[in-house]
Scaffold this motif. Structure first.
Motif, PDB file in Angstrom:
ATOM      1  N   LYS A 265       0.858  -1.379  -0.197  1.00 16.41           N
ATOM      2  CA  LYS A 265       0.054   0.075   0.047  1.00 16.41           C
ATOM      3  C   LYS A 265       0.901   1.420  -0.037  1.00 16.41           C
ATOM      4  CE  LYS A 265      -4.046  -2.347   2.139  1.00 16.41           C
ATOM      5  NZ  LYS A 265      -5.019  -2.435   3.234  1.00 16.41           N
ATOM      6  N   LYS A 266       1.967   1.305   0.906  1.00 17.26           N
ATOM      7  CA  LYS A 266       2.873   2.291   0.867  1.00 17.26           C
ATOM      8  C   LYS A 266       3.360   2.642  -0.631  1.00 17.26           C
ATOM      9  CE  LYS A 266       6.938   4.384   3.110  1.00 17.26           C
ATOM     10  NZ  LYS A 266       7.891   4.079   3.670  1.00 17.26           N
ATOM     11  N   CYS A 267       4.049   1.396  -1.233  1.00 14.25           N
ATOM     12  CA  CYS A 267       4.787   1.581  -2.674  1.00 14.25           C
ATOM     13  C   CYS A 267       3.649   2.088  -3.542  1.00 14.25           C
ATOM     14  CB  CYS A 267       4.936   0.126  -2.914  1.00 14.25           C
ATOM     15  SG  CYS A 267       6.421   0.361  -4.205  1.00 14.25           S
TER      16      CYS A 267
ATOM     17  N   SER B 252       1.859 -15.777  -2.541  1.00 18.95           N
ATOM     18  CA  SER B 252       2.012 -17.351  -2.022  1.00 18.95           C
ATOM     19  C   SER B 252       1.563 -17.424  -0.656  1.00 18.95           C
ATOM     20  CB  SER B 252       3.539 -17.269  -2.026  1.00 18.95           C
ATOM     21  OG  SER B 252       4.162 -16.576  -1.114  1.00 18.95           O
ATOM     22  N   ASN B 253       1.198 -16.463   0.031  1.00 23.71           N
ATOM     23  CA  ASN B 253       0.757 -16.638   1.352  1.00 23.71           C
ATOM     24  C   ASN B 253      -1.070 -16.319   1.402  1.00 23.71           C
ATOM     25  OD1 ASN B 253       3.128 -16.716   2.535  1.00 23.71           O
ATOM     26  ND2 ASN B 253       3.067 -14.545   3.336  1.00 23.71           N
ATOM     27  N   VAL B 254      -1.735 -16.208   0.513  1.00 26.06           N
ATOM     28  CA  VAL B 254      -3.128 -15.884   0.531  1.00 26.06           C
ATOM     29  C   VAL B 254      -3.669 -17.266   0.260  1.00 26.06           C
ATOM     30  CG1 VAL B 254      -3.139 -13.364  -0.091  1.00 26.06           C
ATOM     31  CG2 VAL B 254      -3.310 -15.048  -2.014  1.00 26.06           C
ATOM     32  N   PRO B 255      -5.033 -17.362   0.663  1.00 27.22           N
ATOM     33  CA  PRO B 255      -5.854 -18.367   0.437  1.00 27.22           C
ATOM     34  C   PRO B 255      -5.963 -18.922  -1.101  1.00 27.22           C
ATOM     35  CG  PRO B 255      -7.071 -17.372   1.907  1.00 27.22           C
ATOM     36  CD  PRO B 255      -5.793 -16.177   1.504  1.00 27.22           C
TER      37      PRO B 255
ATOM     38  N   MET C  13      -5.513  -2.674  -4.825  1.00 27.00           N
ATOM     39  CA  MET C  13      -5.845  -2.071  -3.204  1.00 27.00           C
ATOM     40  C   MET C  13      -7.319  -2.724  -2.890  1.00 27.00           C
ATOM     41  SD  MET C  13      -3.238  -0.714  -2.146  1.00 27.00           S
ATOM     42  CE  MET C  13      -2.328  -1.621  -3.370  1.00 27.00           C
ATOM     43  N   VAL C  14      -8.190  -2.807  -3.971  1.00 25.50           N
ATOM     44  CA  VAL C  14      -9.442  -3.282  -3.747  1.00 25.50           C
ATOM     45  C   VAL C  14      -9.298  -4.950  -3.410  1.00 25.50           C
ATOM     46  CG1 VAL C  14     -11.629  -3.838  -4.567  1.00 25.50           C
ATOM     47  CG2 VAL C  14     -10.809  -1.593  -4.814  1.00 25.50           C
ATOM     48  N   LEU C  15      -8.444  -5.621  -3.999  1.00 25.62           N
ATOM     49  CA  LEU C  15      -8.490  -7.098  -3.853  1.00 25.62           C
ATOM     50  C   LEU C  15      -7.500  -7.587  -2.638  1.00 25.62           C
ATOM     51  CD1 LEU C  15      -7.696  -8.202  -7.442  1.00 25.62           C
ATOM     52  CD2 LEU C  15      -9.839  -8.464  -6.027  1.00 25.62           C
ATOM     53  N   MET C  16      -6.475  -6.446  -2.077  1.00 27.36           N
ATOM     54  CA  MET C  16      -5.795  -6.725  -1.205  1.00 27.36           C
ATOM     55  C   MET C  16      -6.543  -7.492   0.233  1.00 27.36           C
ATOM     56  SD  MET C  16      -2.539  -5.717  -1.654  1.00 27.36           S
ATOM     57  CE  MET C  16      -1.859  -5.275   0.028  1.00 27.36           C
ATOM     58  N   PRO C  17      -5.958  -8.544   0.876  1.00 30.75           N
ATOM     59  CA  PRO C  17      -6.581  -9.181   2.033  1.00 30.75           C
ATOM     60  C   PRO C  17      -6.635  -7.979   3.121  1.00 30.75           C
ATOM     61  CG  PRO C  17      -4.659 -10.198   1.538  1.00 30.75           C
ATOM     62  CD  PRO C  17      -4.852  -9.161   0.443  1.00 30.75           C
TER      63      PRO C  17
ATOM     64  N   LYS D  45      -5.655 -16.270  -7.834  1.00 33.38           N
ATOM     65  CA  LYS D  45      -5.958 -16.099  -9.357  1.00 33.38           C
ATOM     66  C   LYS D  45      -6.100 -14.573  -9.582  1.00 33.38           C
ATOM     67  CE  LYS D  45      -8.587 -17.518 -13.239  1.00 33.38           C
ATOM     68  NZ  LYS D  45      -9.510 -18.242 -13.869  1.00 33.38           N
ATOM     69  N   ALA D  46      -7.124 -14.094  -8.969  1.00 29.81           N
ATOM     70  CA  ALA D  46      -7.606 -12.801  -8.917  1.00 29.81           C
ATOM     71  C   ALA D  46      -6.170 -11.817  -8.858  1.00 29.81           C
ATOM     72  CB  ALA D  46      -8.576 -12.219  -8.077  1.00 29.81           C
ATOM     73  N   LEU D  47      -5.702 -11.956  -7.638  1.00 34.10           N
ATOM     74  CA  LEU D  47      -4.235 -11.078  -7.522  1.00 34.10           C
ATOM     75  C   LEU D  47      -3.121 -11.201  -8.463  1.00 34.10           C
ATOM     76  CD1 LEU D  47      -3.931 -11.553  -3.430  1.00 34.10           C
ATOM     77  CD2 LEU D  47      -4.212  -9.439  -4.891  1.00 34.10           C
ATOM     78  N   THR D  48      -3.042 -12.619  -9.074  1.00 25.97           N
ATOM     79  CA  THR D  48      -2.207 -12.801  -9.985  1.00 25.97           C
ATOM     80  C   THR D  48      -2.440 -12.063 -11.129  1.00 25.97           C
ATOM     81  OG1 THR D  48      -1.540 -15.052  -9.162  1.00 25.97           O
ATOM     82  CG2 THR D  48      -1.000 -14.658 -11.316  1.00 25.97           C
ATOM     83  N   GLU D  49      -3.667 -12.148 -11.602  1.00 23.54           N
ATOM     84  CA  GLU D  49      -4.288 -11.460 -12.846  1.00 23.54           C
ATOM     85  C   GLU D  49      -4.121  -9.982 -12.690  1.00 23.54           C
ATOM     86  OE1 GLU D  49      -8.081 -12.921 -13.371  1.00 23.54           O
ATOM     87  OE2 GLU D  49      -7.588 -14.666 -14.322  1.00 23.54           O
ATOM     88  N   VAL D  50      -4.229  -9.282 -11.736  1.00 18.47           N
ATOM     89  CA  VAL D  50      -4.122  -7.992 -11.587  1.00 18.47           C
ATOM     90  C   VAL D  50      -2.714  -7.388 -11.414  1.00 18.47           C
ATOM     91  CG1 VAL D  50      -4.586  -5.857  -9.974  1.00 18.47           C
ATOM     92  CG2 VAL D  50      -6.268  -7.468 -10.673  1.00 18.47           C
ATOM     93  N   GLY D  51      -1.855  -8.450 -10.845  1.00 23.29           N
ATOM     94  CA  GLY D  51      -0.345  -8.205 -10.702  1.00 23.29           C
ATOM     95  C   GLY D  51       0.115  -8.436 -12.085  1.00 23.29           C
ATOM     96  N   ASN D  52      -0.112  -9.161 -12.770  1.00 28.74           N
ATOM     97  CA  ASN D  52       0.306  -9.500 -14.355  1.00 28.74           C
ATOM     98  C   ASN D  52       0.139  -8.297 -15.081  1.00 28.74           C
ATOM     99  OD1 ASN D  52       1.592 -11.696 -13.612  1.00 28.74           O
ATOM    100  ND2 ASN D  52      -0.082 -13.175 -14.482  1.00 28.74           N
TER     101      ASN D  52
END
Length: 127
Positions: free
Chosen positions: A29-31, A72-75, A123-127, A80-87
């Motif tokens: 979030k800071k970055c 790697s730490n999330v359920p 940020m919306v997808l972040m746990p 999948k959603a975090l990976t897609e947004v990250g890519n």
């Protein structure tokens, strides 16, 4: 001297992973906030372009490392959603970096705005 081995069945492992994930999320979030603030500082001089390019590359590297650990730490259902947004985000940041390298203000602003929208999605997808 032996060091403790942190295994998943080790007492307190879940608490340690949760604390690590909170720290990672905080750094992400800071970055993201720092990357979003870069766009308002763009000026058309050589020093500014070089500085912003280095800043974008550095912050995106930290963001990449932390996001990789977070994924790697999330359920499993969130990976999948975090990976897609990250890519999508890192593809956009590469395009932003290229726009900065060629010193095109319109292209840089477009890529910056695109990366900003994707950062907000993250940020919306972040746990």
């Amino acid at each position: 001297m032996t060091y403790p081995c942190f295994q998943e069945d080790h007492p307190g492992h879940d608490k340690m992973v949760d604390m690590q994930s909170k720290g990672i999320a905080s750094r992400i979030k800071k970055c993201a906030y720092e990357l979003l603030s870069i766009g308002s500082d763009l000026m058309d001089d050589a020093y500014s372009w070089d500085l912003k390019g280095r800043d974008i590359r550095l912050k995106s590297m930290f963001l990449y490392c932390d996001l990789s650990q977070l994924i790697s730490n999330v359920p499993k259902d969130q990976k999948k959603a975090l990976t897609e947004v990250g890519n999508k985000l890192f593809s956009s940041i590469e395009e932003l970096d290229h726009a900065v390298k060629i010193r095109s203000i319109p292209s840089t602003q477009d890529r910056y705005n695109e990366a900003g929208v994707i950062l907000q999605e993250l940020m919306v997808l972040m746990p």
